[in-house]
Design a protein around this motif. Structure first.
Motif, PDB file in Angstrom:
ATOM      1  N   PHE A 136      36.138  28.519 -18.183  1.00 36.53           N
ATOM      2  CA  PHE A 136      35.400  29.408 -19.084  1.00 36.53           C
ATOM      3  C   PHE A 136      33.957  28.948 -19.265  1.00 36.53           C
ATOM      4  O   PHE A 136      33.047  29.779 -19.391  1.00 36.53           O
ATOM      5  CB  PHE A 136      36.103  29.485 -20.436  1.00 36.53           C
ATOM      6  N   ALA A 147      39.036  36.525 -20.151  1.00 35.09           N
ATOM      7  CA  ALA A 147      40.071  36.915 -21.110  1.00 35.09           C
ATOM      8  C   ALA A 147      41.313  36.088 -20.830  1.00 35.09           C
ATOM      9  O   ALA A 147      41.420  35.423 -19.790  1.00 35.09           O
ATOM     10  CB  ALA A 147      40.378  38.408 -21.009  1.00 35.09           C
ATOM     11  N   TRP A 184      37.690  31.025 -28.419  1.00 36.57           N
ATOM     12  CA  TRP A 184      37.164  31.927 -27.393  1.00 36.57           C
ATOM     13  C   TRP A 184      36.825  33.354 -27.842  1.00 36.57           C
ATOM     14  O   TRP A 184      35.886  33.947 -27.314  1.00 36.57           O
ATOM     15  CB  TRP A 184      38.195  32.046 -26.251  1.00 36.57           C
ATOM     16  N   TYR A 190      33.593  37.005 -23.833  1.00 37.33           N
ATOM     17  CA  TYR A 190      35.009  37.375 -23.904  1.00 37.33           C
ATOM     18  C   TYR A 190      35.140  38.901 -23.827  1.00 37.33           C
ATOM     19  O   TYR A 190      34.370  39.648 -24.437  1.00 37.33           O
ATOM     20  CB  TYR A 190      35.659  36.851 -25.184  1.00 37.33           C
ATOM     21  N   PRO A 197      38.996  41.587 -29.210  1.00 34.41           N
ATOM     22  CA  PRO A 197      39.236  40.731 -28.042  1.00 34.41           C
ATOM     23  C   PRO A 197      40.542  41.107 -27.343  1.00 34.41           C
ATOM     24  O   PRO A 197      41.563  41.326 -27.996  1.00 34.41           O
ATOM     25  CB  PRO A 197      39.307  39.332 -28.636  1.00 34.41           C
TER      26      PRO A 197
END
Length: 401
Positions: A136, A147, A184, A190, A197
């Protein structure tokens, strides 16, 4: 006869370099879908701690059966019917992450959906979490998207191992997802749908439908939850995944079911050719053949019919199941070239990367292996590739040979 009829059917949709897609997304009137690759961060290939010079190989290269230290010609023995162009690798290797992400950008892939096993100090979950964090960070550096696909099957596994009380399954999932929020979900890279999300869960061997309802209701912040194949209660929609026993019929079933949902995430995949039986890791599954690239083309055709927020590519690098689109000795860069064409035709007509440009991340990776120390110039080349400055990157790489 069946194969012959299939190729006849495909010829109605596929013509030369261009994809002729029935009911394809109209790029001028509908939102462009994100193209996201399902990514496995679980490969381990590192020097042993005893300074013997030998390598330590993780289960996903060995299945406790294959021995990558056994080399025939220029090919190690690994748990796959296919072989990575760069050979078996470690998912924490910065050069590998750079290679993967630059390939994705050059192919027209927007980001990754990562297979994540949670935070518990159990099995190899800590290593998987560490590698996910590293990925990430690299994704964010390149301005790509990410994701999570939560492997909630880990919850009953921990119950059976005595690591979790059966009555605590839902509270454990709530805590894990709340931790995702902290780590995150608020990150600008994201993936979000309707401002929420995105969270996928894999399979149906984890929490029950009622368990997921309770979990979603107990979160500190709401999520755009997508379950696999069918929409659970409380889910925003569902995402599709290859079903070896059904082949293309699974995609047809998903397309029919999705008509009643607000959102659906279709899948495109190149094949399903696992080696579980050969590795004594189970009976294995029925194979879905590559058919010379026609499987990937057909599933891209199906995915194009959806007015979807994203298309999931399954997978970037599941070598054990043979679904990888990462370049291999057997298929080269073919699948990434197909994505380039797909993106140029239906997502971004100005997408400039060509097939030859896919060689640049590989050449960069090779030069990183040969370089005793990076004086910064290879990092400059990586930035040029990421920015689409392919001619300049090629010139820099050629000057270093």
């Amino acid at each position: 006869m069946m194969i012959r009829n299939l190729f006849l059917f495909l010829s109605l949709f596929l013509c030369g370099e261009s994809f002729v897609l029935a009911q394809a997304v109209d790029g001028d009137s509908q939102a462009k879908p994100l193209i996201l690759a399902h990514y496995m961060p679980w490969f381990s290939a590192s020097p042993r701690a005893d300074d013997s010079g030998e390598m330590s190989w993780g289960w996903h290269w060995t299945m406790n059966h294959f021995d990558p230290d056994q080399v025939k010609g220029d090919r190690r023995q690994i748990a796959s019917h296919f072989y990575p162009v760069i050979g078996p690798y470690d998912s924490a290797d910065p050069a590998v992450l750079e290679y993967h992400l630059l390939l994705m950008k050059t192919a027209g892939i927007d980001g990754v959906i990562v297979d994540w096993y949670g935070l518990e100090a159990f099995n190899d979950y800590p290593m998987l979490h560490r590698n996910t964090q590293l990925l990430f960070e690299a994704v964010s550096k390149r301005g790509m998207k990410f994701a999570i696909c939560y492997e909630d099957q880990t919850i009953p596994i921990m119950v059976r191992a005595g690591r979790l009380n059966e009555s605590d399954q839902v509270s454990h999932a709530i805590n894990e997802i709340n931790q995702m929020q902290t780590m995150w979900f608020d990150h600008p890279c994201y993936v979000r749908v309707d401002g929420k999300p995105v969270l996928l869960s894999f399979g149906d061997s984890g929490l029950t439908n009622d368990g997921w309802k309770e979990c979603l209701a107990g979160l500190k912040h709401s999520v755009a939850y997508f379950s696999e194949h069918t929409r659970r209660d409380g889910a925003m929609g569902a995402y599709d995944w290859p079903v070896p026993s059904m082949g293309f019929k699974a995609s047809d079933r998903f397309e029919t079911l999705a008509k009643s949902w607000e959102y659906a995430i279709p899948v495109a995949f190149p094949r399903f050719v696992d080696c579980y039986a050969e590795g004594n890791a189970g009976d294995g599954y029925q194979h879905i053949d590559d058919w010379g690239g026609e499987t990937f083309k057909r599933t891209l055709v199906t995915a194009s019919k959806f007015n979807a927020p994203m298309i999931q590519l399954a997978t970037w690098n599941d070598w054990g199941e043979g679904t990888q689109i990462e370049p291999s000795r057997e298929h080269g860069f073919r699948d990434l070239e197909m994505i380039q064409m797909f993106r140029r035709r239906y997502v971004d007509k100005k997408f400039a990367a060509k097939a030859d440009d896919l060689q640049l991340p590989l050449e960069l990776w090779k030069q990183r292996q040969d370089a005793a120390a990076d004086d910064g110039r290879l990092t400059e080349v990586a930035d040029l590739i990421a920015d689409g400055e392919f001619a300049r990157a090629r010139k820099r790489l050629e000057s270093r040979r």
